[in-house]
Design an enzyme around this catalytic site. Structure first.
Site, PDB file in Angstrom:
ATOM      1  N   CYS A 121       0.869  -1.175   0.000  1.00 15.56           N
ATOM      2  CA  CYS A 121       0.000   0.000   0.000  1.00 15.56           C
ATOM      3  C   CYS A 121       0.906   1.225   0.000  1.00 15.56           C
ATOM      4  CB  CYS A 121      -0.987  -0.006   1.166  1.00 15.56           C
ATOM      5  SG  CYS A 121      -0.263   0.184   2.797  1.00 15.56           S
ATOM      6  N   CYS A 195      -4.065  -0.731  -2.235  1.00 13.97           N
ATOM      7  CA  CYS A 195      -4.237   0.705  -2.399  1.00 13.97           C
ATOM      8  C   CYS A 195      -4.271   1.012  -3.893  1.00 13.97           C
ATOM      9  CB  CYS A 195      -3.078   1.420  -1.711  1.00 13.97           C
ATOM     10  SG  CYS A 195      -2.901   3.154  -2.130  1.00 13.97           S
ATOM     11  N   CYS A 202       3.564   0.204  -8.454  1.00 16.65           N
ATOM     12  CA  CYS A 202       4.250  -0.959  -7.869  1.00 16.65           C
ATOM     13  C   CYS A 202       5.322  -1.469  -8.829  1.00 16.65           C
ATOM     14  CB  CYS A 202       3.231  -2.063  -7.580  1.00 16.65           C
ATOM     15  SG  CYS A 202       3.873  -3.339  -6.474  1.00 16.65           S
TER      16      CYS A 202
END
Length: 260
Positions: A121, A195, A202
């Protein structure tokens, strides 16, 4: 002629349509936006949106505004509602076909020795460390699990620590948030973003991990650090725990590796 008393159960009527079944199977893996579902099922957006509305009306699917782009919504499959719907349909057909829709007790679930899961997240101060702790707890440490954030906070949110301790007796007060960059070179079987913002940034961990998204609002966004926001953390722990319980059979079925 079929009487109203002989009508198929609601779950069967909803899930039996080929496109709705395809949408259910896609959402069983991950939360998705409409345009992503359109790509995955290869059908026009207006048709996909229509059937999503029916699934939402039947309580099988929910939607949340994206925290990354408020013009988007993420759709989520309520696996518990689906499980109860399947159980009710079985009982409607024959008493012998009833079953417990809940996942198997976690410690009896056989898991590969090297299952590797990363939860991500933004701040790594609430959602992802909660998920990490719950998966480790429910698998009795059988899974190699860690969590990190794209912009880690200096410390865990105190209400995340409190909610996890009070609901499950798990103490994560000693843990410190970490950056996703510190995991470069690690291999994961599952990379799970919690998230909407971190999903967009990412990093690529290579070896084609299974990418899963759980679209969850930041509980710290409700009331900030003051006590008014604590119920949001309680709800977050409960939702993550439900998702973790339904993740266990997936981990048991697909062996994963982790690089030391």
């Amino acid at each position: 002629m079929v009487s109203s008393g002989d009508a198929a159960p609601a779950f069967v009527r909803l899930a039996a349509h080929p496109l709705r079944w395809r949408l259910l199977t896609e959402l069983a893996v991950s939360d998705y936006r409409v345009r992503e579902l359109v790509e995955r099922v290869g059908q026009p957006q207006n048709l996909v949106s229509y059937h999503l509305r029916l699934l939402r009306g039947g309580g099988l699917v929910t939607a949340r505004r994206s925290s990354f782009d408020g013009r988007d919504s993420y759709y989520h499959l309520d696996l518990e509602r689906c499980g109860h719907g399947l159980a009710d349909a079985g009982l409607a057909l024959h008493p012998a076909l009833g079953f417990d829709p809940a996942p198997s007790p976690p410690y009896s679930t056989p898991l590969p020795a090297k299952s590797a899961v990363l939860f991500a997240c933004t701040g790594n101060s609430a959602r992802s460390p909660i998920a990490e702790a719950l998966l480790r707890h429910r698998t009795n440490g059988q899974v190699e699990v860690t969590s990190a954030g794209s912009h880690p906070k200096p410390r865990l949110h105190r209400d995340a620590v409190r909610a996890l301790r009070e609901s499950h007796g798990i103490d994560i007060s000693h843990r410190r948030p970490r950056h996703l960059d510190t995991l470069a070179g690690r291999r994961f079987g599952h990379v799970i973003s919690l998230c909407d913002k971190v999903r967009e940034v990412c990093p690529d961990f290579g070896d084609h991990p299974r990418l899963v998204h759980w679209s969850m609002p930041d509980p710290a966004g409700v009331g900030g650090e003051d006590p008014v926001g604590y119920p949001a953390f309680v709800r977050t722990v409960a939702e993550i725990d439900t998702r973790v319980r339904y993740l266990l059979p997936v981990l048991a079925r697909i062996p994963q590796e982790v690089k030391p």
